[in-house]
Design an enzyme around this catalytic site. Sequence first.
Site, short mmCIF file in Angstrom:
data_model
loop_
_atom_site.label_atom_id
_atom_site.label_comp_id
_atom_site.label_asym_id
_atom_site.label_seq_id
_atom_site.Cartn_x
_atom_site.Cartn_y
_atom_site.Cartn_z
N TYR A 32 0.83 -1.20 0.00
CA TYR A 32 0.00 0.00 0.00
C TYR A 32 0.86 1.25 0.00
O TYR A 32 2.07 1.19 0.20
CB TYR A 32 -0.96 -0.01 1.19
N ARG A 51 8.45 4.51 -4.30
CA ARG A 51 8.39 3.46 -3.28
C ARG A 51 7.37 2.39 -3.64
O ARG A 51 7.58 1.20 -3.39
CB ARG A 51 8.07 4.06 -1.91
N LYS A 147 6.45 -1.95 2.06
CA LYS A 147 5.23 -1.37 2.64
C LYS A 147 4.05 -2.33 2.42
O LYS A 147 3.17 -2.08 1.60
CB LYS A 147 4.97 0.02 2.04
N GLU A 179 11.89 2.28 14.37
CA GLU A 179 11.01 3.34 13.89
C GLU A 179 9.75 3.32 14.74
O GLU A 179 9.63 2.52 15.67
CB GLU A 179 10.68 3.15 12.40
#
Length: 284
Positions: A32, A51, A147, A179
Site C-alpha cells: 500500500y 516506493r 510497505k 522506527e
Amino acid sequence: MRTVYLNGAYLPEDQANISVFDRGFMFADSIYEVTAVLDGKLVDYQRHRGRLRRSLAALGLPFGLDDAQLLQVHRDLIQRNQLGEGLVYLQVSRGAADRNFLFPAAGTPPTVVLYTQAKAIIDSPLAQRGLVLISLPDLRWGRSDIKTTQLLYACMAKEQARAQGADDAWLVRDGCVTEGSSNNAFIVTANGSVVTRPLSTALLPGTTRDALLALVQAEGLRLEERAFTVEEALAASEAFISSSSSFIYPVVRLDGQPIGHGTPGPLAQRLRALYIEHAYASLG
Ligand code: PDD
C-alpha cells in the site's frame, strides 16, 4: 458517500466489493501507499510512486497501470471526492485465487484499490501538543522496508500505547529504536545533531523522512544517520516523528519520562514548518 477506485472502475464505496479469496485478505499478500493531499493536490507524489514500484518489485506483484495512468487515477479520485486536505490510500494485492500459499498462476489480475480520506494535516492538535510514546519490542517480520499491509503488530502496538495512556509506540530491536509503529523516529542530541536510523530491511524508507533529511542538510544542520537507544532518546533535547499522515509531530514523553522540557522542541517545530513549505512546493 465516497467514490472509490476498484480495478478500473469508479464506484460508490458501498458497491466496491472484492472477493473473499483475495490474497490481500487471506495472506496480507499486498502492498500500500498513503499520499498526503493539500489544496486538492498530491504531496511528494514522485517519492510515493518510486516506493510503490519498489514494493511491487520486492514482492513480484503484478500491476497493470503505467505511471501516467496511476497519477490520473489519483487526480480523478481527489476531484470526484472534492478532497481538499487529507490522504489518498492505495492498495495492490496479488488478486483472488483458491487458497494456496504458492503464488497463483501468472495472469491472475491484481486487486487495485484507491480511496480518499479527509484529514486536517496542517492544523493538527497533535502537532501543537506533541506525542506521548511508549517503547515496545519490535516483533515485526524481517522485511519492514516493504510497505505491506501486514500491519497487525503496528495495530497491537498502538493498542498497547492507548491502554497505557500514550499516543503511539517506538519499536526497539537489538537495543535500538527501529522506527515508530507507522512513522520514522528522530532525536536531537544536546549538541544539536538530528539523529535517525539509517535505512535497512528493519525500517520503512519513509517518503517524509527522505524529504526531511534533504531539508536538514540544506539548512546546514548536523545529521547523523545511526541507530539510537531508548536511553539516548530519554537524554535527548528533542524527539519527533515523520509520516505522510502527520508530516512532523514532536515527541514530548517516552516511557513515562519527559524528553527535553516535555514540550514540543524548537527544532521539531522549525522542521515541521520547513516540511510544510516543502509539501506545498511539491504539490502535483
Ligand atoms: N505509515 N514507518 C512505518 C512503519 C510506516 O507505516 C510509515 C507510514 C512510515 C512513514 O512513511 P511516509 O513518510 O512515507 O509516510 C514509516 C502510513 C502513513 C500509514 O500506514 O498510514
